[in-house]
Design a protein around this motif. Structure first.
Motif, short mmCIF file in Angstrom:
data_model
loop_
_atom_site.label_atom_id
_atom_site.label_comp_id
_atom_site.label_asym_id
_atom_site.label_seq_id
_atom_site.Cartn_x
_atom_site.Cartn_y
_atom_site.Cartn_z
N SER A 175 0.84 -1.21 0.00
CA SER A 175 0.00 0.00 0.00
C SER A 175 0.88 1.25 0.00
N SER A 176 2.12 1.15 0.53
CA SER A 176 2.91 2.38 0.61
C SER A 176 3.68 2.69 -0.67
N ASN A 177 3.85 1.72 -1.58
CA ASN A 177 4.56 2.09 -2.82
C ASN A 177 3.82 1.72 -4.10
N ALA A 178 2.53 1.36 -3.99
CA ALA A 178 1.76 0.94 -5.17
C ALA A 178 1.75 2.02 -6.25
N VAL A 179 1.59 3.28 -5.85
CA VAL A 179 1.53 4.37 -6.83
C VAL A 179 2.88 4.48 -7.54
N SER A 180 3.98 4.47 -6.79
CA SER A 180 5.32 4.58 -7.40
C SER A 180 5.61 3.40 -8.32
N VAL A 181 5.19 2.19 -7.92
CA VAL A 181 5.44 1.02 -8.77
C VAL A 181 4.72 1.17 -10.11
N VAL A 182 3.44 1.56 -10.07
CA VAL A 182 2.68 1.70 -11.33
C VAL A 182 3.26 2.85 -12.17
N LYS A 183 3.70 3.92 -11.50
CA LYS A 183 4.30 5.03 -12.25
C LYS A 183 5.59 4.62 -12.96
N ALA A 184 6.28 3.61 -12.40
CA ALA A 184 7.56 3.17 -12.98
C ALA A 184 7.35 2.35 -14.26
N ILE A 185 6.10 1.98 -14.57
CA ILE A 185 5.83 1.15 -15.76
C ILE A 185 5.52 2.07 -16.95
N PRO A 186 6.20 1.84 -18.11
CA PRO A 186 5.96 2.72 -19.26
C PRO A 186 4.46 2.86 -19.56
N ASN A 187 4.07 4.08 -19.92
CA ASN A 187 2.65 4.40 -20.11
C ASN A 187 1.92 3.60 -21.18
N ASP A 188 2.70 3.12 -22.17
CA ASP A 188 2.04 2.40 -23.26
C ASP A 188 1.77 0.93 -22.91
N LYS A 189 2.19 0.51 -21.73
CA LYS A 189 1.98 -0.90 -21.33
C LYS A 189 0.68 -1.02 -20.53
N ASP A 190 -0.13 -2.01 -20.86
CA ASP A 190 -1.30 -2.29 -20.04
C ASP A 190 -0.84 -2.85 -18.69
N VAL A 191 -1.58 -2.54 -17.65
CA VAL A 191 -1.24 -3.04 -16.31
C VAL A 191 -2.37 -3.92 -15.79
N MET B 54 -5.27 0.43 -16.92
CA MET B 54 -5.11 -0.46 -15.76
C MET B 54 -6.33 -1.37 -15.65
N HIS B 55 -6.11 -2.66 -15.62
CA HIS B 55 -7.20 -3.61 -15.42
C HIS B 55 -7.11 -4.06 -13.96
N ILE B 56 -8.24 -4.01 -13.27
CA ILE B 56 -8.18 -4.24 -11.82
C ILE B 56 -8.97 -5.49 -11.43
N TRP B 57 -8.33 -6.37 -10.68
CA TRP B 57 -8.98 -7.60 -10.19
C TRP B 57 -9.99 -7.22 -9.10
N ALA B 58 -11.14 -7.93 -9.11
CA ALA B 58 -12.21 -7.55 -8.18
C ALA B 58 -12.09 -8.24 -6.82
N GLY B 59 -10.90 -8.20 -6.20
CA GLY B 59 -10.74 -8.80 -4.88
C GLY B 59 -10.85 -7.75 -3.78
N GLU B 60 -11.03 -8.23 -2.56
CA GLU B 60 -11.10 -7.28 -1.44
C GLU B 60 -10.71 -7.96 -0.14
N CYS B 61 -10.34 -7.15 0.82
CA CYS B 61 -10.08 -7.63 2.18
C CYS B 61 -11.38 -7.41 2.94
N HIS B 62 -11.90 -8.45 3.57
CA HIS B 62 -13.20 -8.32 4.23
C HIS B 62 -13.19 -7.29 5.35
N VAL B 63 -12.03 -7.09 5.97
CA VAL B 63 -11.96 -6.13 7.10
C VAL B 63 -12.07 -4.69 6.57
N HIS B 64 -11.26 -4.38 5.58
CA HIS B 64 -11.26 -3.01 5.05
C HIS B 64 -12.51 -2.71 4.21
#
Ligand code: 13P
Ligand code: SF4
Length: 318
Positions: free
Chosen positions: A132-148, A169-179
């Protein structure tokens, strides 16, 4: 009587960990007694970093299974113990390896980014791991023309997509039941109950997505909202001049928050936000694992070698 027993156990654990050259790492959601005997308490990223650098030959991981597996992958020469091997995670259970392989087939050439809350087998299929603390930086490090392909948490995924402005960005529909159980209604009720309050929220919460829009349209004009990892929250509340905070994450974090900031007030967005998996780790189980050096977590070498690549990329990006 109970107090006496726990303080005796704590003394024994402190003595044993030195004798046996064991380091105790504890996640911020662990019960107070367990946090008290830890050498390091932190978020998933911080604890992975500690696991990679500690000098002791054994790591006793007080957290859940995927965290201990991550430590075993990063430090293959060390022994990793988990006080209760049944301590799982609903989020990491929300995707199987077959599901991930099929998803990757549907998007050839896409970069797979997976949250650290995944099994070792899933990590072996990833290009990047993130927390959770570096997810934004990791995605930013991927070239823009690549699907994520982002998995498995949909709330963290929508948050990252919103912040990076990424449309592919394609997002998997998972979740943590607590959050996922911390609703926008819980939050609004708590925020309205106190004046001059700041709001800190974990990006796995289901209220993250609607709140981001509320923040964007100015509905929270006099209340500051920060979306942060657990360690990010702890750092933020310490630095802030505000005295009252509503905290949207697992309630275990409040122990350290209150201890580090005795002059500030912290209330949970939801008192029900308790992770039963994290709470499976008790002082008795820590003691037992330490005495018998039992509950060793191992990851097969072929999986660990592949998973390590994605984890090392995560550790390289802050
Ligand atoms: P972080 O501590 O990395 O923010 O993660 C929270 C979490 O849910 C771990 O299970
Ligand atoms: Fe998994 Fe949620 Fe528990 Fe974290 S709080 S360990 S994501 S079930």
């Amino acid at each position: 009587m109970l107090m006496q027993k726990s303080s005796h156990l704590k003394d024994e654990i402190m003595k044993l960990k030195k004798e046996k050259d064991v380091v105790i790492l504890a996640h911020n959601y662990q019960i107070p007694d367990v946090q008290d005997v830890a050498d390091f308490t932190g978020d998933s990223l911080g604890l992975s970093r500690q696991a990679a650098t500690v000098s002791q030959k054994t790591i006793l991981f007080c957290g859940v299974n995927f965290m201990a597996e991550t430590a075993a992958i990063i430090s293959p020469k060390k022994t990793v113990l988990l006080p209760d091997l049944e301590a799982g995670c609903s989020l990491s259970d929300s995707i199987t390896v077959d599901e991930l392989r099929n998803w990757k087939k549907q998007h050839p050439g896409a970069i797979a980014v997976g949250y650290v809350n995944t099994t070792a087998e899933i990590k072996a299929e990833l290009d990047y791991c993130c927390t959770s603390s570096n997810a934004v930086s990791v995605v930013k490090a991927i070239p823009n023309d690549k699907d994520v392909l982002f998995l498995p948490d949909m709330f963290l995924g929508s948050y990252v997509a919103k912040i990076t402005g990424r449309k592919n960005m394609h997002i998997w529909a998972g979740e943590c039941h607590v959050h996922a159980g911390i609703t926008p209604e819980d939050v609004t009720k708590k925020l309205n109950s106190m004046k001059d309050t700041e709001f800190v929220i974990h990006p796995e919460c289901s209220c993250t997505t609607p709140l981001m829009y509320d923040v964007a349209d100015g509905s929270f004009d006099d209340q500051k909202v920060s979306i942060l990892s657990t360690e990010g929250m702890l750092n933020h509340v310490k630095k802030s001049d505000t005295r009252n905070f509503v905290v949207a994450t697992e309630t275990g974090i409040l122990y350290r928050m209150k201890k580090d900031n005795p002059d500030k007030t912290f209330i949970p967005a939801s008192e029900k936000a308790e992770c039963q998996y994290m709470k499976m780790i008790t002082l008795e189980k820590v003691y037992d694992a330490l005495v018998h050096e039992k509950n060793v977590v191992t990851v097969p070498k072929n999986i660990a070698d592949k998973a390590r690549l994605a984890i090392n990329r995560m550790l390289a990006i802050s």
